[in-house]
Design a protein around this motif. Structure first.
Motif, short mmCIF file in Angstrom:
data_model
loop_
_atom_site.label_atom_id
_atom_site.label_comp_id
_atom_site.label_asym_id
_atom_site.label_seq_id
_atom_site.Cartn_x
_atom_site.Cartn_y
_atom_site.Cartn_z
N GLY A 13 0.81 -1.21 0.00
CA GLY A 13 0.00 0.00 0.00
C GLY A 13 0.85 1.26 0.00
O GLY A 13 0.58 2.21 -0.75
N LEU A 14 1.89 1.27 0.81
CA LEU A 14 2.79 2.43 0.85
C LEU A 14 3.53 2.60 -0.47
O LEU A 14 3.71 3.72 -0.95
CB LEU A 14 3.77 2.31 2.02
CG LEU A 14 3.14 2.45 3.41
CD1 LEU A 14 4.17 2.14 4.49
CD2 LEU A 14 2.54 3.84 3.60
N LEU A 17 1.07 3.97 -2.97
CA LEU A 17 0.87 5.40 -2.68
C LEU A 17 2.05 6.23 -3.17
O LEU A 17 1.87 7.30 -3.76
CB LEU A 17 0.71 5.62 -1.18
CG LEU A 17 -0.69 5.54 -0.60
CD1 LEU A 17 -0.64 5.73 0.92
CD2 LEU A 17 -1.62 6.54 -1.22
N ALA A 18 3.26 5.75 -2.93
CA ALA A 18 4.46 6.48 -3.35
C ALA A 18 4.50 6.65 -4.86
O ALA A 18 4.81 7.73 -5.37
CB ALA A 18 5.72 5.77 -2.86
N GLY A 20 1.90 6.59 -6.88
CA GLY A 20 0.82 7.51 -7.23
C GLY A 20 1.18 8.96 -6.97
O GLY A 20 0.92 9.84 -7.79
N LEU A 21 1.80 9.21 -5.82
CA LEU A 21 2.20 10.57 -5.51
C LEU A 21 3.31 11.05 -6.45
O LEU A 21 3.33 12.22 -6.83
CB LEU A 21 2.64 10.67 -4.05
CG LEU A 21 1.50 10.53 -3.04
CD1 LEU A 21 2.06 10.48 -1.61
CD2 LEU A 21 0.49 11.66 -3.18
N VAL A 56 -2.70 5.96 -6.27
CA VAL A 56 -3.07 6.45 -4.94
C VAL A 56 -4.29 5.69 -4.42
O VAL A 56 -4.33 5.28 -3.25
CB VAL A 56 -3.32 7.98 -4.94
CG1 VAL A 56 -4.02 8.43 -3.66
CG2 VAL A 56 -2.00 8.72 -5.10
N GLY A 59 -3.29 2.18 -3.37
CA GLY A 59 -2.55 2.23 -2.11
C GLY A 59 -3.44 2.54 -0.93
O GLY A 59 -3.33 1.91 0.13
N ALA A 60 -4.33 3.50 -1.10
CA ALA A 60 -5.22 3.88 0.00
C ALA A 60 -6.14 2.73 0.40
O ALA A 60 -6.33 2.46 1.59
CB ALA A 60 -6.05 5.11 -0.40
N LEU A 63 -4.13 0.07 2.25
CA LEU A 63 -3.89 0.46 3.64
C LEU A 63 -5.17 0.35 4.46
O LEU A 63 -5.14 -0.08 5.62
CB LEU A 63 -3.31 1.87 3.70
CG LEU A 63 -1.90 2.01 3.14
CD1 LEU A 63 -1.48 3.47 3.12
CD2 LEU A 63 -0.90 1.16 3.93
#
Length: 125
Positions: A13-14, A17-18, A20-21, A56, A59-60, A63
């Motif tokens: 997930g992290l 997210l990374a 995606g960001l 994102v 990942g969200a 999480l």
């Protein structure tokens, strides 16, 4: 086993997210790693919004699904990654194989297995 699965889901997930960001904030730095390029301002918007938003969201939801009693949220990234894998197979059948396609397929297979196993095991916990 459940603790390991939860840890792996959080790590995935992290990572999602990374990515995606990175697409949202600095698409010019990560787009080459994904073999995509922007040819105009609208293309930058596609990289930032579509790819950034997709990663994102995965990942969200990963999480969210890693939390105790919330494994049902893993159905979202599982469905998305499974669909991406199906379309990747279509790509290989239509366009042929490449090292990048095989590498991506392996990552997607691992994520599908992780999210499916975690959804099943963590829901029962």
């Amino acid at each position: 086993m459940n603790s390991l699965l939860r840890f792996l889901v959080i790590a995935a997930g992290l990572a999602l997210l990374a990515v995606g960001l990175a697409f949202a904030l600095v698409p010019e730095k990560v787009s080459a790693d994904f073999a995509v390029a922007s040819t105009a301002v609208a293309g930058m918007g596609t990289l930032r919004a579509n790819l950034g938003g997709l990663f994102v969201a995965m990942g969200a939801f990963a999480l969210a699904g890693a939390r105790r009693g919330r494994a049902h949220w893993l159905a979202v990234p599982l469905a998305i990654v499974a669909l991406i894998l199906v379309l990747r197979v279509g790509h290989v059948l239509i366009d042929g194989t490449s090292e990048a396609a095989m590498r991506s397929s392996v990552v997607e297979l691992v994520l599908v297995a992780l999210f499916a196993a975690s959804r099943r095991r963590l829901a029962a916990a």
